[in-house]
Design an enzyme around this catalytic site. Structure first.
Site, PDB file in Angstrom:
ATOM      1  CB  THR A  70      -0.925   0.005   1.243  1.00  0.00           C
ATOM      2  OG1 THR A  70      -1.783  -1.137   1.150  1.00  0.00           O
ATOM      3  CG2 THR A  70      -1.755   1.265   1.316  1.00  0.00           C
ATOM      4  CD  GLN A 177      -2.103 -10.734  -4.977  1.00  0.00           C
ATOM      5  OE1 GLN A 177      -1.785 -11.922  -5.028  1.00  0.00           O
ATOM      6  NE2 GLN A 177      -2.612 -10.182  -3.892  1.00  0.00           N
ATOM      7  CB  SER A 197       3.485  -6.431  -0.506  1.00  0.00           C
ATOM      8  OG  SER A 197       3.093  -6.693   0.818  1.00  0.00           O
ATOM      9  CG  HIS A 199       1.550  -9.439   3.597  1.00  0.00           C
ATOM     10  ND1 HIS A 199       0.281  -9.924   3.523  1.00  0.00           N
ATOM     11  CD2 HIS A 199       1.482  -8.184   3.105  1.00  0.00           C
ATOM     12  CE1 HIS A 199      -0.526  -9.001   3.028  1.00  0.00           C
ATOM     13  NE2 HIS A 199       0.188  -7.927   2.757  1.00  0.00           N
ATOM     14  CB  THR A 235      13.596   4.173  12.847  1.00  0.00           C
ATOM     15  OG1 THR A 235      13.815   5.409  13.518  1.00  0.00           O
ATOM     16  CG2 THR A 235      14.697   3.186  13.212  1.00  0.00           C
ATOM     17  CB  CYS A 323     -10.048  -4.254   0.729  1.00  0.00           C
ATOM     18  SG  CYS A 323      -8.281  -4.209   0.722  1.00  0.00           S
TER      19      CYS A 323
HETATM   20  N1  PLP Z   1      -1.524  -4.238  -4.415  1.00  0.00           N
HETATM   21  C1  PLP Z   1      -2.082  -5.435  -4.633  1.00  0.00           C
HETATM   22  C2  PLP Z   1      -2.301  -5.912  -6.026  1.00  0.00           C
HETATM   23  C3  PLP Z   1      -2.452  -6.246  -3.551  1.00  0.00           C
HETATM   24  O1  PLP Z   1      -3.019  -7.433  -3.769  1.00  0.00           O
HETATM   25  C4  PLP Z   1      -2.229  -5.763  -2.229  1.00  0.00           C
HETATM   26  C5  PLP Z   1      -2.649  -6.558  -1.063  1.00  0.00           C
HETATM   27  O2  PLP Z   1      -3.530  -7.356  -1.116  1.00  0.00           O
HETATM   28  C6  PLP Z   1      -1.624  -4.510  -2.071  1.00  0.00           C
HETATM   29  C7  PLP Z   1      -1.289  -3.780  -3.176  1.00  0.00           C
HETATM   30  C8  PLP Z   1      -1.366  -3.941  -0.706  1.00  0.00           C
HETATM   31  O3  PLP Z   1      -0.247  -4.540  -0.114  1.00  0.00           O
HETATM   32  P1  PLP Z   1      -0.059  -4.503   1.470  1.00  0.00           P
HETATM   33  O4  PLP Z   1      -1.067  -5.446   2.053  1.00  0.00           O
HETATM   34  O5  PLP Z   1       1.350  -4.936   1.696  1.00  0.00           O
HETATM   35  O6  PLP Z   1      -0.273  -3.085   1.913  1.00  0.00           O
END
Ligand code: PLP
Length: 380
Positions: A70, A177, A197, A199, A235, A323
């Protein structure tokens, strides 16, 4: 339990946890501190940055660690748009993640930008012709995701980026993704900015990175102590950066083998679900799609009710993006692909990592059939 919601998040890999552990305990220093404890953390951060750069095929100085996908998307969209003197017009698509869509909306509401949403086909693909037609002399940024988080469609990013570059327009892609499945070499993709990202690939939540090509100016979103070459104050999350680098290294080693196996398993699973549920439709592109995602609509049901029935059978999946899950709104992605609202509400997304094999997926298909039939019979 079979976990088929890897697109929402994944477990932290043991090797990743072991690699980050020292930087949460003994080597816990602040990389800005001028003593041995801080210097040790600074060295770990530099090594992590070099590894992420190797993964993306860029220079270490082009990698900015963020708190996740994000923030990487926010920094790319707002940062490049606000620093770029070309004008105030953005080109993107209606199927981007909210992190991109809401950043664009912020620029529209607070900075006088206008936006063109390039439509997608019923398979979720952006047509290069439509994309080229949307570009204008005052376009400051184009942003198109590499792979969609709900339907898994993979876009022809190299082609789109080349079209943007022909007009001197910087191009960002959200590769959150795609990470772990597709080649993220930024030169092969031809992109100027790319978000990842941790995770989604076996690192913890709360770490991500943004690649920005060296010559592209970027305005920070977070202001403060000037860390990350002034691009992202705060930090540094040293343990998180080490985790992302370790997860990226592991993903890179086995990516092609895993992607080939997962694609074959996915195709078998899709065929089995479609034969179990003749009314079902696969959403997204039939072949230009992520190896680990298969999303369906089950007309005449309700996606949330199907999820509950699946969970009763030990299968964890999702109605779309994390979401949108649980919210009443139909998915903006499925609506953009042309699905009616009623049908969009029947969506179920199955997504998995390399640890889920073809046999596991094969065992899921009959349960999908049972769950759908149960929901349809109850008229939910
Ligand atoms: N962009 C995409 C395509 C995602 O699928 C996600 C998370 O599901 C994000 C951005 C956001 O990533 P994060 O959860 O690390 O903020």
């Amino acid at each position: 339990m079979i976990y088929l919601d890897a697109a929402a998040t994944s477990a932290v890999r043991r090797e990743v946890l072991e690699a980050m552990w020292p930087y949460l305990t003994g080597d816990f220093g602040n990389p800005s501190s001028h003593h041995t404890v801080g210097e040790s953390a600074a060295r770990a951060l530099a090594a992590a940055r070099a590894s992420v750069a190797a993964w993306l095929g860029c220079r270490a100085s082009e990698v900015t660690f963020t708190s996740g996908g994000t923030e990487a998307d926010n920094l790319a969209v707002k940062g490049i748009a606000l620093a770029n003197p070309r004008g105030r017009h953005i080109v993107t698509t209606p199927i981007e993640h909210e992190a991109v869509l809401e950043s664009v909306d912020y620029l529209v509401r607070h900075h006088g930008f206008t936006v063109t949403f390039v439509p997608v086909g019923t398979d979720g693909l952006v047509s290069p012709g439509d994309f080229a037609a949307a570009l204008r002399p005052d376009t400051t940024l184009a942003s198109v995701m590499l792979a969609n988080n709900e339907v898994g469609t993979v876009q022809p990013i190299a082609e789109l980026a080349a079209l943007a570059h022909a007009h001197g327009i910087p191009f960002h892609t959200d590769a959150v993704q795609a990470a772990g499945w597709l080649d993220l070499d930024v030169h092969a993709l031809g992109v100027d900015a790319l978000s990842v990202s941790g995770h989604k690939i076996g690192a913890p939540k709360g770490i991500g990175a943004l690649y920005v090509r060296g010559r592209i100016p970027i305005e920070p979103v977070l202001h403060g102590g000037g860390q990350e070459r002034g691009r992202r104050s705060g930090t540094e999350n040293v343990a998180g950066a080490v985790a992302l680098a370790t997860a990226a290294g592991l993903a890179g080693e086995s990516r092609q083998r895993n992607a080939a196996a997962a694609s074959a398993a996915r195709d078998g699973f899709v065929a089995a679900v479609l034969s179990e549920v003749p009314d079902a439709r696969l959403t997204g592109h039939p072949s230009a799609r992520l190896p680990g995602t298969a999303s369906f609509v089950f007309p005449g049901t309700n996606g949330e009710a199907v999820l509950l029935e699946l969970e009763r059978r030990g299968i964890v999946s999702s109605s779309g993006s994390a979401c949108a899950a649980g919210s009443e709104d139909a998915s903006h992605v499925l609506l953009a692909l042309g699905f009616d609202e009623d049908v969009a509400r029947t969506a179920v997304r199955f997504s998995w990592g390399a640890e889920v094999d073809a046999d596991a997926l094969a065992s899921v298909a009959p349960a999908v059939g049972e769950a759908v039939r149960t929901v349809a019979a109850l008229g939910r």
